[in-house]
Design a protein around this motif. Structure first.
Motif, PDB file in Angstrom:
ATOM      1  N   MET C   1      59.342 -77.976 -68.253  1.00 47.95           N
ATOM      2  CA  MET C   1      59.675 -76.978 -67.231  1.00 47.95           C
ATOM      3  C   MET C   1      58.866 -75.705 -67.488  1.00 47.95           C
ATOM      4  O   MET C   1      58.942 -75.113 -68.557  1.00 47.95           O
ATOM      5  CB  MET C   1      61.165 -76.671 -67.320  1.00 47.95           C
ATOM      6  N   SER C   2      58.134 -75.284 -66.511  1.00 48.30           N
ATOM      7  CA  SER C   2      57.290 -74.103 -66.704  1.00 48.30           C
ATOM      8  C   SER C   2      57.829 -72.933 -65.905  1.00 48.30           C
ATOM      9  O   SER C   2      58.272 -73.067 -64.773  1.00 48.30           O
ATOM     10  CB  SER C   2      55.865 -74.405 -66.252  1.00 48.30           C
ATOM     11  N   PHE C   3      57.788 -71.763 -66.511  1.00 48.23           N
ATOM     12  CA  PHE C   3      58.272 -70.571 -65.839  1.00 48.23           C
ATOM     13  C   PHE C   3      57.111 -69.714 -65.358  1.00 48.23           C
ATOM     14  O   PHE C   3      57.318 -68.648 -64.824  1.00 48.23           O
ATOM     15  CB  PHE C   3      59.088 -69.730 -66.811  1.00 48.23           C
ATOM     16  N   VAL C   4      55.915 -70.154 -65.643  1.00 48.94           N
ATOM     17  CA  VAL C   4      54.773 -69.289 -65.388  1.00 48.94           C
ATOM     18  C   VAL C   4      54.012 -69.840 -64.196  1.00 48.94           C
ATOM     19  O   VAL C   4      53.825 -71.047 -64.064  1.00 48.94           O
ATOM     20  CB  VAL C   4      53.867 -69.241 -66.628  1.00 48.94           C
ATOM     21  N   LEU C   5      53.588 -68.940 -63.324  1.00 57.14           N
ATOM     22  CA  LEU C   5      52.820 -69.381 -62.170  1.00 57.14           C
ATOM     23  C   LEU C   5      51.494 -69.973 -62.637  1.00 57.14           C
ATOM     24  O   LEU C   5      50.858 -69.438 -63.541  1.00 57.14           O
ATOM     25  CB  LEU C   5      52.549 -68.197 -61.242  1.00 57.14           C
ATOM     26  N   THR C   6      51.104 -71.064 -62.012  1.00 55.32           N
ATOM     27  CA  THR C   6      49.769 -71.592 -62.279  1.00 55.32           C
ATOM     28  C   THR C   6      48.751 -70.678 -61.607  1.00 55.32           C
ATOM     29  O   THR C   6      49.112 -69.827 -60.787  1.00 55.32           O
ATOM     30  CB  THR C   6      49.617 -73.003 -61.681  1.00 55.32           C
ATOM     31  N   ASP C   7      47.494 -70.869 -61.941  1.00 52.05           N
ATOM     32  CA  ASP C   7      46.458 -70.046 -61.312  1.00 52.05           C
ATOM     33  C   ASP C   7      46.467 -70.242 -59.794  1.00 52.05           C
ATOM     34  O   ASP C   7      46.280 -69.294 -59.035  1.00 52.05           O
ATOM     35  CB  ASP C   7      45.081 -70.395 -61.890  1.00 52.05           C
ATOM     36  N   GLU C   8      46.690 -71.490 -59.370  1.00 49.96           N
ATOM     37  CA  GLU C   8      46.726 -71.760 -57.927  1.00 49.96           C
ATOM     38  C   GLU C   8      47.876 -70.987 -57.275  1.00 49.96           C
ATOM     39  O   GLU C   8      47.725 -70.422 -56.195  1.00 49.96           O
ATOM     40  CB  GLU C   8      46.929 -73.261 -57.649  1.00 49.96           C
ATOM     41  N   GLN C   9      49.029 -71.036 -57.929  1.00 47.79           N
ATOM     42  CA  GLN C   9      50.189 -70.322 -57.364  1.00 47.79           C
ATOM     43  C   GLN C   9      49.924 -68.817 -57.311  1.00 47.79           C
ATOM     44  O   GLN C   9      50.277 -68.139 -56.353  1.00 47.79           O
ATOM     45  CB  GLN C   9      51.440 -70.629 -58.189  1.00 47.79           C
ATOM     46  N   GLN C  10      49.263 -68.318 -58.350  1.00 43.06           N
ATOM     47  CA  GLN C  10      48.948 -66.895 -58.377  1.00 43.06           C
ATOM     48  C   GLN C  10      48.006 -66.538 -57.226  1.00 43.06           C
ATOM     49  O   GLN C  10      48.184 -65.520 -56.549  1.00 43.06           O
ATOM     50  CB  GLN C  10      48.322 -66.545 -59.736  1.00 43.06           C
ATOM     51  N   GLN C  11      47.032 -67.411 -56.992  1.00 48.34           N
ATOM     52  CA  GLN C  11      46.108 -67.166 -55.877  1.00 48.34           C
ATOM     53  C   GLN C  11      46.850 -67.217 -54.546  1.00 48.34           C
ATOM     54  O   GLN C  11      46.583 -66.428 -53.633  1.00 48.34           O
ATOM     55  CB  GLN C  11      44.982 -68.200 -55.882  1.00 48.34           C
ATOM     56  N   PHE C  12      47.755 -68.185 -54.433  1.00 46.67           N
ATOM     57  CA  PHE C  12      48.547 -68.307 -53.214  1.00 46.67           C
ATOM     58  C   PHE C  12      49.328 -67.010 -52.969  1.00 46.67           C
ATOM     59  O   PHE C  12      49.357 -66.467 -51.863  1.00 46.67           O
ATOM     60  CB  PHE C  12      49.483 -69.513 -53.340  1.00 46.67           C
ATOM     61  N   ARG C  13      49.940 -66.502 -54.032  1.00 44.35           N
ATOM     62  CA  ARG C  13      50.665 -65.243 -53.892  1.00 44.35           C
ATOM     63  C   ARG C  13      49.730 -64.124 -53.405  1.00 44.35           C
ATOM     64  O   ARG C  13      50.081 -63.356 -52.512  1.00 44.35           O
ATOM     65  CB  ARG C  13      51.293 -64.816 -55.219  1.00 44.35           C
ATOM     66  N   ASP C  14      48.552 -64.064 -53.983  1.00 42.66           N
ATOM     67  CA  ASP C  14      47.613 -63.014 -53.588  1.00 42.66           C
ATOM     68  C   ASP C  14      47.273 -63.120 -52.102  1.00 42.66           C
ATOM     69  O   ASP C  14      47.205 -62.115 -51.398  1.00 42.66           O
ATOM     70  CB  ASP C  14      46.324 -63.113 -54.417  1.00 42.66           C
ATOM     71  N   VAL C  15      47.073 -64.340 -51.655  1.00 44.47           N
ATOM     72  CA  VAL C  15      46.737 -64.556 -50.244  1.00 44.47           C
ATOM     73  C   VAL C  15      47.879 -64.085 -49.348  1.00 44.47           C
ATOM     74  O   VAL C  15      47.673 -63.347 -48.378  1.00 44.47           O
ATOM     75  CB  VAL C  15      46.433 -66.056 -49.984  1.00 44.47           C
ATOM     76  N   VAL C  16      49.085 -64.501 -49.681  1.00 47.52           N
ATOM     77  CA  VAL C  16      50.248 -64.121 -48.868  1.00 47.52           C
ATOM     78  C   VAL C  16      50.418 -62.605 -48.885  1.00 47.52           C
ATOM     79  O   VAL C  16      50.615 -61.969 -47.847  1.00 47.52           O
ATOM     80  CB  VAL C  16      51.537 -64.809 -49.378  1.00 47.52           C
ATOM     81  N   ARG C  17      50.290 -62.039 -50.069  1.00 52.02           N
ATOM     82  CA  ARG C  17      50.503 -60.592 -50.157  1.00 52.02           C
ATOM     83  C   ARG C  17      49.452 -59.840 -49.337  1.00 52.02           C
ATOM     84  O   ARG C  17      49.763 -58.909 -48.606  1.00 52.02           O
ATOM     85  CB  ARG C  17      50.467 -60.123 -51.608  1.00 52.02           C
ATOM     86  N   ARG C  18      48.197 -60.262 -49.442  1.00 53.85           N
ATOM     87  CA  ARG C  18      47.150 -59.580 -48.706  1.00 53.85           C
ATOM     88  C   ARG C  18      47.406 -59.685 -47.202  1.00 53.85           C
ATOM     89  O   ARG C  18      47.304 -58.718 -46.463  1.00 53.85           O
ATOM     90  CB  ARG C  18      45.778 -60.141 -49.069  1.00 53.85           C
ATOM     91  N   PHE C  19      47.793 -60.888 -46.774  1.00 52.69           N
ATOM     92  CA  PHE C  19      48.078 -61.102 -45.357  1.00 52.69           C
ATOM     93  C   PHE C  19      49.186 -60.162 -44.873  1.00 52.69           C
ATOM     94  O   PHE C  19      49.050 -59.477 -43.856  1.00 52.69           O
ATOM     95  CB  PHE C  19      48.480 -62.561 -45.130  1.00 52.69           C
ATOM     96  N   LEU C  20      50.270 -60.122 -45.642  1.00 54.87           N
ATOM     97  CA  LEU C  20      51.404 -59.286 -45.209  1.00 54.87           C
ATOM     98  C   LEU C  20      51.053 -57.804 -45.272  1.00 54.87           C
ATOM     99  O   LEU C  20      51.443 -57.027 -44.401  1.00 54.87           O
ATOM    100  CB  LEU C  20      52.647 -59.600 -46.050  1.00 54.87           C
ATOM    101  N   ASP C  21      50.323 -57.406 -46.292  1.00 59.78           N
ATOM    102  CA  ASP C  21      49.906 -56.007 -46.373  1.00 59.78           C
ATOM    103  C   ASP C  21      49.084 -55.622 -45.138  1.00 59.78           C
ATOM    104  O   ASP C  21      49.221 -54.524 -44.600  1.00 59.78           O
ATOM    105  CB  ASP C  21      49.069 -55.767 -47.636  1.00 59.78           C
ATOM    106  N   ASP C  22      48.245 -56.546 -44.713  1.00 62.92           N
ATOM    107  CA  ASP C  22      47.397 -56.269 -43.547  1.00 62.92           C
ATOM    108  C   ASP C  22      48.177 -56.302 -42.243  1.00 62.92           C
ATOM    109  O   ASP C  22      47.905 -55.534 -41.321  1.00 62.92           O
ATOM    110  CB  ASP C  22      46.296 -57.346 -43.416  1.00 62.92           C
ATOM    111  N   GLN C  23      49.099 -57.260 -42.130  1.00 62.67           N
ATOM    112  CA  GLN C  23      49.649 -57.612 -40.827  1.00 62.67           C
ATOM    113  C   GLN C  23      51.041 -57.070 -40.547  1.00 62.67           C
ATOM    114  O   GLN C  23      51.540 -57.192 -39.429  1.00 62.67           O
ATOM    115  CB  GLN C  23      49.692 -59.151 -40.688  1.00 62.67           C
ATOM    116  N   PHE C  24      51.693 -56.567 -41.574  1.00 63.32           N
ATOM    117  CA  PHE C  24      53.089 -56.200 -41.354  1.00 63.32           C
ATOM    118  C   PHE C  24      53.415 -54.933 -42.122  1.00 63.32           C
ATOM    119  O   PHE C  24      53.129 -54.831 -43.311  1.00 63.32           O
ATOM    120  CB  PHE C  24      54.007 -57.332 -41.829  1.00 63.32           C
TER     121      PHE C  24
END
Lengths: 373, 412, 373, 412
Positions: C1-24
Motif C-alpha cells: 500500500m503506497s501513500f505517496v503519489l506516483t510521478d504520473e499522479q503528480q503530473q495529473f494533479r499539476d494538469v488539473v490544478r493548472r486547468f482550474l487556476d486558468d478556468q475557474f
C-alpha cells in the motif's frame, strides 16, 4: 445573592493564608506523602487550636464556628493552594456534615465537639468496593445483640486508615440504608491505605467482617440526605481545586517572568502569555461556579445539587489544565521529582475523579438544569 | 546496479560461511564490522558496503532467517556514529566507529543545560584551550545513560564574543575521568532515567574536536536530525528473539542495559494499545460518550501513524527529509494527552489506583503520571510549532533578542 | 500500500490544478452561487472535453478513464481547493458509481458514456425527507403498467434540481429496496432547490407524486451496495475537504506574511504561527486518512467503510477549523462578503454534516474498528 | 448622605408634577435633561444630579412605574457622552450633551482603519492644520450607523514624527459635510451593518479637538473602556414597553433606528437560549453525546455570566474596574464558538437549511454564519489575551517593533 467576599471574609482569608504560609510548606507535603503517613498531629492540633478550622461548619452550640460554605470555601481554597495534607475534607467536611445531617441530638452532642476541636478525626465510608471480582457489592448491617454487625468492603474512604471516628453506610436486610459508627479498634475491621497516584491525600479500603456498630441517628431512606452530604463535600472539593489551580497558574507565571531563553523572558512569548490568559479565564469561571455553589448551599436553594455539579466539572478541568500547563511552562524541570509542581498535578488528577468525574457531573447538571440558577 | 537478489545471495553465502553462535558477542561483531554486513548502508571504507537504503532490508531479512546476531544498534551510540560519519576526522572514525558497532563502548549526549533547554544554542558549559587540551567546566542535564557511558557528545562554548550559534564547539569527551561527576535525576513518575553531569576541569584532547572550533552548532544539528528521525533505534528494540545460547544472552544483556532508562517510554506515549482491551473489559463500549473519545484517540493515533508512513515513503522515493519530525512529535504529544484523558474516562475512580492496586498492573496510573513529559522531552511543543511554522510554512521568525556577542545576551 | 503519489499522479494533479487556476475563479463561484444556478454549462463542457474528468472512475469500455479513487481523490482535492461549482460529486461520483454498482449491463451501456462525457448530469436521491411533520417518511415504488410509480419526498439531493438523470432510491410493497431512473421531465415530479447556508453547492428536495420510473438493475437488498456507494462518495468528499482546508491554511499564511500590525508582519507573532502549525498538522492527518481510504477502495479492502468514516470525520474537523481560523487571521476583512474566505467556510460547514456528521462517523469507526488498517 | 427613600420620594414627586405623555419626545427629553433626572449619575452642572451609582436604579424603577420615557441611551451616543464628560471642553459639552440626551443627534465612532485593526494606534487617517481648521484625509471602517450619524468620534494622525501613540488627535467630526462619503459593507452572513467612511479634505474646526493635539490615544482609551464595559446600552435595549401613545411610538422609532445594525448580534453570540428548546423538540436529550456538549455549553455560558456579575459586584463595592472586560470578551468568543458546534450537533443535516427552509426560522443557519465575528469584533481574541496576560497577570510585553517616529514604522 452576593459573589463578592465581604471585608470580614477577606480578612479571614488573609489570616488562613498567613497561617498556612508560615506553618505548612511542600517540605511537609513530601514528608506526609510517605506511605501511611497522611497528616501531622502537631500541625492538625495547631490548625484547630489557633484557627478552629475543623469546626467551621459546626454550629457554635456544639463547639464549632457556625460558619457557612462561603467561609468553608475560603478555607478549602487556601488549603488547595498550600496543598495541605490533613484530614480536613474527611473529618471537618464529610464526617461533621454526616453527624449534623444524620445524627440524633445525642449523636451531635457526643461527636460534634470532638470533631470541632480536632480530637476526633472522622471519615465517611459511603462507597462500596466494586472490583471486577465483586461487582455491585453492598455492605450490609445485620441486627445483633446490642446493636448491629457490618459486613462488606468500603472503598476510597478518605483518610479511612487514620480516622478515629468511622462512619459507615450500610444496608439492612429490609433494604433500609443507615449510617453506622464503628470503633477504630473494632474486631473484624481491616483498614488498608491504598496506593494511589496522589500520595498527598490518602484513601483507604475498609474490609468489615462482622464488625460491631451502632447506628448514627435512625436508619431509613438515606439516599437523598447522603447525596446532599456528598454534594456539599463536592463543593468544598471544588473550592480546594480552584485554589490549587490558581497556585499552578501563578507558579507558571512567576517562572515565565524569570526564566530566559533566546535572550528573552519566556513570559514575553505569546505562546506562553496566551496559554496563561486562557488558564486565567478558565479558573475565573470555575471560581465563580464554586462561589455560586457555596451560596446555593448557604441559602438552601433548590439548585444546590445542580450548582455542585457545575462547580465540580469546571474546577476539575481548570485544575488539571493548570497543573499540566504549569509543568509544560517549566519544561523538563517541571517533570522532576524534586520540583514541586507534580505534587499539585497529582492532587488535581486524583480530585478529578473523586465524587464523580467531569462527564458524569455534566450529565447530571443537564438533567437538573433550571433557570433558577 | 546491484539487485535485491544479488544482495540476498551474497549475504546468505557470507552468513553460511561465517555465522557462528559459539563466538563471543564482541568477536562475532568484530568480524561483522570488518565484513561490512553489520551496517551495509555505511561507506565501504567505514565498516559498510555502500548499499542503497532500499536494499538494506534484504540484509536484515537474511540475518533474521539465519538467527544471526547483528551489530549493536540501540541508543545514543547510533547518533554518535551518524555524527562522526558526517563530521568526524578519519582518526576519530578509526578510534570510535568499530567499538560502537561491537557494543564495547556506550555513549551519551551532553547538549541540554539547566539554563538552556528550548534554547540549546544558549549553552554556557565552557571549553577553554590551555594551549594543549580543552578544559571543560559547567553542567549538563537530561543525559540518558551518562552513568555508564564511555564517551559523551559534548556541546560547549569556546568563544563568548561572537553570536551564540558561532561560539559553540562539538567535542568527544571521555566520561571515565576525574572532573566528570554524574548524578541521577528522579522524575515525577518515580523513574530515574536521566542524569545531571557536572564538569570540573574535565579534559578533552585537542584532536577530539568534531568539525571546527566554533562550528559545533552545525554538528549538533546533524545529531538532532538523526534523533528526530528515530535513528537512536529505540523503536522495537524491545523485541526478544527468545533464542537460547550464550551469544544471544550476551546480546540480551547488552540491549537490556541500554534500554533500561526507556522502560517507561510506552507509558509516556499514552499506551494507546491498552485502550480498547480495557474499555471492552469494563463494558465501556456501551457508553456513547466513551465511544466518541476512544474513537477520537484511536483515529488520531492511526492517522499520525499513516502520516509518518507517508513521510517515510516520500523519503524512500528520494524526496528530501523535511521537518516532518516536528509534525510527528506534535502529533505524539496530542496522542499522549488525549490518551491520558481517555484512560481516565474509561477507568473512572479506578484510574486513581497505582502500583499493585492499580489497573493493568499500575500501568494506567503510570501513563497518567508520564504523559506530561511527551510535550517537553526532545523539544517542547512550542519549539516544534516554531519549527513547523518557520521551516514548513515559511512564516517569519520573531525579532531576535539574542543577536550580537553571546557575552552580552541576557540569560538566566 | 503506497501513500505517496506516483510521478504520473503528480503530473495529473499539476494538469488539473493548472486547468482550474486558468478556468475557474471565485468570480465564477459568486456568479454560480446565485439561487438556482449552481453550475456553468460551458465550464462543465470544457472540464470534460479537455480533461475527461466526469469519466474518471468510469471504465474505458464505457467511455471513461478507468482510474481509481487515488486519481479521483486528486481531482476532488483540486476542486475543493478551487471551490469548483459543478455537478461533479453528484454526477461523476454518486451517479456514475450507482450505475456501475447497481445497473444492469444494458443500464451501463446506456448511461455511462453520457455520464463520462458530461452530457448526462446524474444525481442520486438516496435520503428520504424527514421533517418534524413527516418523521421516518419512506419513498415507495408501486408496480404499474410498464414499470413502477414512485411516491415520496427525497431530501438533500445534490444538484437534484438541475440533473438530467435522476436516480431515486425507493422501497416496494414487499420491502425490497431498489434504485429507479426518473426522467427530469416526468409528470408528478417537483424539484425545489433548497436554501442552505452553502450557496456554492446546491441541494434539492424532490417531491414525487405517482412519478413513472424504471428500475436500474434489479431491485433487491440494496442496503449494503448503497452504503458502499455512499461510503465511496464520502471518501471523495473527504478529499475535496482536505483540498479546501489546505487552501484555507495557505490563504491565512499568505495574508499573515503580508499584513503588518504593531510594526511587524502578523505572521511573525507566535499566536498566529502556532495556530497555523496546529492547522498544518490537523490537515496532514486528514490528508493521510483520505489517501488511506482511497487505497482501501482501490484495493477492495474490507476496511473500506472504516477508513471512509475516519477520512470523513478528520476532514470535517480540519476543514471547518481551517476555514474558521482563516477568517480569524484575516480579522474583520475576513468576515466581509466581498472577501472570498466565507465561500470556503460555507462549503466546509455544509460538508461537515453531508453523509453524516463527525460524531456519527466516529461512532461508526469504533464499531467497525479493526487492526487491519 | 442621600438615602434611597429620599431619592425615591424626590423623583416620584418630580414625575407626578412633570411627566406628560402628550409632549413630543424631544420636548419631554429636553425637560428631562434640564431637570437632571434623565441621567442622575452625571454631574449637576451637566444635566445630572451627582447621584452615586448605587442609587440610580431607584430612579429607573420610578420611571418604569410611571411608564415615563427616559433620555436616549443607546448606541455610540453614550460613548460620545462619556468621553466628552471626561475630556471635552465646556463649549463642547454645551454643544453636544443635551442633544445626545434628547436623541436629536446620533453619533458614530471612527477609529478602525483597513490598515489598523488590532493595532488601532497605527491609524493613518491624517488631520492637517491649515492654520485655521483641520483637514481630514483617509479612510475608516467598521463604522456602525455612519450612514445616519450626525457626528463622528474621529481618531486621526496629526504628527508623523513622534512615536505612534503620541501623534494621534481625537476630534469631533461633522458627518453631514462634503468630503465625507459613507459606503455600506456587507458581511458573510448577508447583513450589512457596518460602513466604510472616506474622507477627502473633510473639515474639522479648531475647537472640535477633544483633549490635546497628540493626546488622542488617551481619549480613545476612555471611549474603548466604556465600550468594553457595555456602556453603549445595547444590552436589553430591545425590550419593548408595548405602551400605546405617540411619545412611545416616537421612542420606539428612535430605538429601532439605532438598533437596526445590531439585529444579528444575538445570533453572533450563539443563541444559547435556543439550545435546550430545540434539543428537547428534536429528542436530542436522549443522546448522551449531545447531552455532554449541551451541558458544556450551558455551563460555560452560565459561569461566564456569573463571572461578569462577580466583576460588577466588585465594582459596585468600589473596587477598581479592571480588564475584566477582556476576560468576558474571551469567554463570549468561547461561548459563541461552542454554541455553533452544539447547534450543528443537535440539528444534524437540518443545520444546513437556511432562510425559510431553516430551523427556527433560519436562525440556526444565521448563528453558524455569524459567530466567526465574535472573536474579531471589538478586538480579536489574540488582543484580549495580550491584554489579560500583560495587565492582569503582569507578564512582560513583547519587544516593540513600532517604536520611534511613526513615519519610520513598517506598515501596510
Amino acid at each position: 445573592m452576593s459573589f463578592v467576599l465581604t471585608d470580614e471574609q477577606q480578612q479571614f482569608r488573609d489570616v488562613v493564608r498567613r497561617f498556612l504560609d508560615d506553618q505548612f510548606s511542600t517540605r511537609d507535603v513530601r514528608r506526609l506523602m510517605e506511605p501511611r503517613a497522611g497528616f501531622d498531629e502537631a500541625f492538625w492540633g495547631k490548625l484547630n487550636r489557633d484557627l478552629g478550622l475543623a469546626g467551621i461548619i459546626i454550629p457554635e452550640d456544639y463547639g464549632g464556628q457556625g460558619f457557612g460554605y462561603a467561609e468553608l470555601g475560603i478555607v478549602m481554597e487556601e488549603m488547595g493552594r498550600s496543598l495541605v495534607c490533613a484530614p480536613y475534607l474527611s473529618s471537618a467536611v464529610l464526617a461533621a456534615d454526616a453527624v449534623l445531617t444524620l445524627g440524633s441530638e445525642a449523636d451531635r452532642e457526643t461527636l460534634l465537639p470532638g470533631l470541632a476541636d480536632g480530637s476526633l478525626r472522622g471519615c465517611l465510608a459511603s462507597q462500596d468496593y466494586s472490583g471486577p471480582e465483586c461487582p455491585g457489592g453492598v455492605t450490609t448491617a445485620t441486627a445483633a445483640q446490642g446493636g448491629v454487625r457490618l459486613n462488606g468492603i468500603k472503598d476510597f474512604v478518605i483518610d479511612g486508615h487514620t480516622a478515629n471516628l468511622l462512619l459507615v453506610v450500610a444496608r439492612s436486610a429490609d433494604g433500609e440504608s443507615g449510617c453506622y459508627r464503628v470503633s477504630d479498634t473494632a474486631s473484624g475491621l481491616d483498614r488498608r491505605c491504598l496506593t494511589t497516584l496522589d500520595p498527598t491525600r490518602k484513601l483507604a479500603r475498609l474490609t468489615l467482617t462482622d464488625v460491631p456498630a451502632v447506628s448514627l441517628g435512625t436508619p431509613g431512606s438515606l439516599e437523598s440526605p447522603l447525596q446532599a452530604i456528598l454534594d456539599r463535600a463536592t463543593v468544598a472539593l471544588a473550592h480546594e481545586m480552584v485554589g490549587g489551580a490558581e497556585k499552578m497558574l501563578y507558579s507558571a507565571v512567576d517562572y515565565a517572568c524569570t526564566r530566559r531563553q533566546f535572550g528573552r523572558l519566556i513570559g514575553s512569548f505569546q505562546a506562553i502569555k496566551h496559554k496563561c490568559a486562557d488558564l486565567l479565564l478558565e479558573i475565573e469561571l470555575a471560581k465563580s461556579a464554586a462561589y455560586r455553589a457555596a451560596v446555593a448551599i448557604d441559602q438552601h436553594e433548590t439548585v444546590a445539587s445542580l450548582t455542585a455539579s457545575i462547580a465540580k466539572c469546571t474546577a476539575s478541568e481548570a485544575y488539571l489544565h493548570a497543573a499540566a500547563e504549569c509543568i509544560q511552562i517549566h519544561g523538563g524541570i517541571g517533570f522532576t521529582w524534586d520540583h514541586d509542581t507534580h505534587l499539585w498535578f497529582k492532587r488535581a488528577k486524583a480530585s478529578e475523579v473523586m465524587f464523580g468525574d467531569p462527564s458524569s457531573h455534566r450529565a447530571r447538571a443537564l438533567a437538573l438544569w433550571s433557570d433558577a440558577i | 546496479m546491484t539487485t535485491q537478489d544479488e544482495v540476498r545471495r551474497e549475504v546468505r553465502e557470507w552468513l553460511q560461511a561465517n555465522w557462528n553462535p559459539d563466538l563471543s558477542l564482541v568477536a562475532w561483531r568484530t568480524l561483522l564490522a570488518e565484513s561490512g554486513w553489520g551496517v551495509p548502508g555505511w561507506p565501504r571504507q567505514w565498516y559498510g558496503r555502500d548499499l542503497p537504503a532500499a536494499l538494506t532490508p534484504v540484509v536484515d531479512e537474511e540475518f533474521a532467517a539465519a538467527n544471526a546476531v547483528g551489530v549493536a544498534k540501540t541508543g545514543i551510540r547510533m547518533l554518535a556514529a551518524a555524527t562522526l560519519l558526517e563530521h568526524g576526522s578519519d582518526d576519530q572514525k578509526k578510534a570510535f566507529l568499530k567499538r560502537i558497532l561491537t557494543g564495547e563502548d556506550t555513549w551519551c549526549q551532553l547538549f541540554s543545560e539547566p539554563g538552556s533547554g528550548s534554547d540549546l544554542a544558549g549553552a554556557t558549559t565552557r571549553a577553554d584551550f590551555d594551549g594543549e587540551r580543552w578544559i571543560i567546566n559547567g553542567q549538563k542535564v537530561w543525559t540518558t545513560s551518562a552513568h555508564h557511558a564511555d564517551y559523551g557528545l559534548l556541546l560547549a562554548r569556546t568563544d563568548w564574543d561572537v553570536p551564540k550559534h558561532q561560539g559553540l564547539t562539538y567535542v568527544v569527551l571521555d566520561m571515565k575521568q576525574q572532573g566528570v561527576e554524574v548524578h541521577q535525576l528522579k522524575q515525577m513518575n518515580g523513574h530515574a532515567s536521566f542524569n545531571q553531569v557536572f564538569f570540573t576541569d574535565a579534559v578533552v584532547p585537542a584532536d577530539r574536536i568534531v568539525g571546527q572550533p566554533g562550528g559545533g552548532w552545525q554538528v549538533a544539528m546533524t545529531t538532532l536530525a538523526h534523533e528526530r528521525r528515530g535513528a537512536d533505534g529505540l523503536r522495537g528494540a524491545n523485541r526478544d528473539s527468545g533464542l537460547k545460547g550464550s551469544i544471544y544472552d550476551e546480546e540480551r544483556a547488552e540491549i537490556a542495559t541500554v534500554m533500561a532508562p526507556y522502560k517507561w517510554y510506552p507509558q509516556r506515549a499514552g499506551r494507546v494499545d491498552l485502550v480498547l482491551p480495557t474499555a471492552k473489559a469494563l463494558g465501556r463500549l456501551n457508553d456513547p460518550v466513551a465511544v466518541q473519545e476512544i474513537a477520537r484517540l484511536l483515529i488520531l493515533a492511526k492517522t499520525a501513524e499513516w502520516t509518518a508512513r507517508r513521510a517515510r515513503a516520500a523519503q524512500a522515493e528520494g524526496r528530501p527529509q523535511g521537518p516532518e519530525g516536528s509534525l510527528g512529535k506534535l502529533a505524539a504529544s496530542e496522542v499522549a494527552r488525549l490518551a491520558a484523558r481517555v484512560h481516565t474516562l474509561i477507568q473512572g475512580d479506578q484510574a486513581l489506583l497505582a502500583g499493585d492496586d492499580g489497573a493493568v498492573d499500575g500501568m494506567i496510573a503510570e501513563v497518567l503520571l508520564s504523559v506530561p513529559a511527551t510535550s517537553i522531552a526532545g523539544g517542547t511543543d512550542e519549539i516544534q510549532r516554531n519549527i513547523i511554522s518557520e521551516r514548513v510554512l515559511s512564516m517569519p521568525r520573531e525579532p531576535r533578542a539574542d543577536g550580537g556577542p553571546f557575552r552580552e545576551v541576557p540569560r538566566n
